[in-house]
Write a protein that holds these residues in place. Sequence first.
Motif, short mmCIF file in Angstrom:
data_model
loop_
_atom_site.label_atom_id
_atom_site.label_comp_id
_atom_site.label_asym_id
_atom_site.label_seq_id
_atom_site.Cartn_x
_atom_site.Cartn_y
_atom_site.Cartn_z
N TRP A 154 0.73 -1.28 -0.29
CA TRP A 154 0.34 0.03 -0.30
C TRP A 154 1.27 1.85 -0.25
O TRP A 154 -0.26 2.19 -0.30
N GLN B 142 2.29 4.32 -6.43
CA GLN B 142 2.00 4.64 -5.11
C GLN B 142 3.00 5.81 -4.66
O GLN B 142 4.78 5.84 -4.57
N ILE C 273 -2.17 8.32 1.90
CA ILE C 273 -2.18 7.00 1.34
C ILE C 273 -4.21 7.25 1.77
O ILE C 273 -4.93 7.17 2.17
N GLU D 199 -9.51 3.95 0.06
CA GLU D 199 -9.48 3.40 -1.43
C GLU D 199 -8.80 2.15 -1.24
O GLU D 199 -8.97 0.85 -2.09
N THR D 200 -7.37 1.90 -1.05
CA THR D 200 -6.15 1.36 -1.45
C THR D 200 -7.24 0.11 -0.61
O THR D 200 -6.41 -1.26 -1.01
N TRP E 235 -3.02 9.62 5.56
CA TRP E 235 -4.62 8.79 4.57
C TRP E 235 -5.10 9.95 4.73
O TRP E 235 -5.74 11.45 5.25
#
Length: 236
Positions: A8, A14, A21, A24-25, A94
């Motif tokens: 991730w 990425q 981040i 939705e990953t 996030w």
Amino acid sequence: MTAMSIRWFGGPGQSPGICEIPLETFTAAVDLLRLNGARRIGIVGTSKGAEAALLTAVHDPRVDVVIAMSPTSRVWCNVGPGRDGAGHPYRSSWTWRGRALPFVPLDDSWTSAGQDGGPVAIRGWYELSERTFADLLAPAEIPVEDARADLLLVAGGDDAMWPSLPHAEQLARRRRSVGATVRLIARHDAGHRPRLPGESPASASPHFQYGGTPEADALLGTAAWPHVLDALRSRS
């Protein structure tokens, strides 16, 4: 049982660090599991992975269980650079639906007690930052009381990376305050990296101290293991 592991951050396309981040990953991984017939969805995460797992369960009601090892109770700033290659100024770790989640930054006035160039215990950095940015703690709290998922927390009191046991206790209190399911497995002499049965002792880091001992970390993992299996077991 079907299991999958995803990368991730740090992969092609990425963010190179844990910076903004998209959650939705992880919800995309839930999509894939559901498409492949999974009826009970569990997410297992350690440290920042536990932070991600808890947040995913808050935002995706399809998650049935979260196993959060060495967790935090709040959203922290980025660890490393974002897609733009910049690590500062601090940003959220996030995002959700394109918006950054409220977060607690780190107080860069902190200095390590050890000056010999060896591995550093950075727990004090997080504890200082909680005091410095006390006004930012409330909006950054992970609202686990809103998650439908069952919650299993595993934490060591000698964690030298961040105060995962106090954070786990905060998470447990918030769950219990609304009558939600939670279980906390802890050892006060274990560190940041509990070792489940069959895992070898964690290798030493040249940069960080993790706390605990190989024996205590293994005992914590052994104590947690039957609860992990029970949490992931299919409910039919």
